[in-house]
Design a protein around this motif. Structure first.
Motif, short mmCIF file in Angstrom:
data_model
loop_
_atom_site.label_atom_id
_atom_site.label_comp_id
_atom_site.label_asym_id
_atom_site.label_seq_id
_atom_site.Cartn_x
_atom_site.Cartn_y
_atom_site.Cartn_z
N ASP A 29 28.98 11.24 3.01
CA ASP A 29 29.19 10.61 4.31
C ASP A 29 28.81 9.15 4.15
O ASP A 29 27.64 8.79 4.20
CB ASP A 29 28.33 11.29 5.37
CG ASP A 29 28.59 10.72 6.76
OD1 ASP A 29 27.94 11.18 7.72
OD2 ASP A 29 29.43 9.82 6.90
N MET A 69 22.48 14.57 7.65
CA MET A 69 23.53 15.38 7.05
C MET A 69 23.09 16.83 6.99
O MET A 69 21.89 17.10 6.94
CB MET A 69 23.84 14.92 5.62
CG MET A 69 24.39 13.52 5.51
SD MET A 69 24.78 13.11 3.81
CE MET A 69 26.25 14.11 3.57
N LYS A 82 28.27 16.81 -0.65
CA LYS A 82 28.90 16.42 0.61
C LYS A 82 28.63 14.93 0.81
O LYS A 82 27.48 14.51 0.73
CB LYS A 82 28.33 17.22 1.78
CG LYS A 82 28.96 16.87 3.12
CD LYS A 82 28.38 17.76 4.22
CE LYS A 82 29.01 17.44 5.55
NZ LYS A 82 28.45 18.31 6.63
#
Lengths: 114, 111
Positions: free
Chosen positions: B58, B48, B56
């Motif tokens: 994912d 990432m 953030k």
């Protein structure tokens, strides 16, 4: 490993001998890097290239030289290997060399200098 | 003092645990922050990256950046044995091509 090969994968050599490691890419990326990875030191940049015949030093360049005569190949030479150069060497490539540009790493070469 | 500090571990957790991996840094000019994962005897691969404070996500991974504290974290939810690897943080001030790397944290997720 994103179209990156390194050769040889393993090498044992003696102190004082010259050694050349090869990195080959099929991605046509402009930037190529050589790192060494050692316990307690992590990844350290040795040299990098930003185009054919264009290279620059990293933080641990002493005792190493590089050459890039073709986009796809980046060679790392240890002029006269020493035991302190025993390490795992990784080649990496990136497309543009920008701050957010992903670096893709090869599988590594494990070098032992006796 | 190194520019980037990362506890090398090893860290051992049971399967399903939430894992927190951290790095601190000293250079307030750093703007771009990455996490790479490295399996044994393999090269690192990008997991990432972030370039601002905040979170953030994912999948099971969340990257967090706190620029005021110069602290970044990677959280792994519902950790799996396949997450067993070394996790390296890397950062860049944005004005050059050289990443500054942490030492990496070795993680083992036990079934």
């Amino acid at each position: 490993d994103a179209g990156i090969t390194q050769s040889p994968r393993h090498k044992v050599t003696e102190t004082g001998t010259p050694v050349t490691l090869r990195c080959h890419q099929t991605e046509n990326h402009r930037y190529m890097y050589w790192y060494r990875q050692d316990p307690g030191h992590g990844l350290r940049l040795i040299h990098y290239s930003y185009g054919v015949k264009d290279t620059d030093k990293g933080e641990v360049s002493d005792g190493y030289s590089v050459s890039r005569s073709k986009t796809e190949d980046f060679l790392l030479t240890l002029e006269s290997a020493t035991s302190s150069q025993t390490s795992v060497y990784f080649c990496a490539i990136s497309e543009s060399g920008g701050a957010t540009d992903t670096q893709y790493f090869g599988p590594g070469t494990r070098l032992t200098v006796l | 003092q190194k520019e980037v500090e990362q506890d090398p571990g090893p860290l051992s957790v049971p399967e399903g645990a939430i894992v927190s991996l951290n790095c601190t840094y000293s250079n307030s000019a750093f703007q771009y922050f990455m996490w790479y994962r490295q399996y044994s005897r393999k090269g690192p691969e990008l997991l990432m990256y972030t370039y601002s404070s905040g979170n953030k996500e994912d999948g099971r991974f969340t990257a967090q950046v706190d620029k005021s504290s110069k602290y970044i974290s990677l959280f792994i939810r519902d950790s799996q044995p396949s997450d067993s690897a070394t996790y390296l943080c890397a950062m860049n001030p944005g004005n050059n091509r050289k990443l500054i790397w942490g030492l990496g944290t070795s993680l083992a997720v036990n079934p």
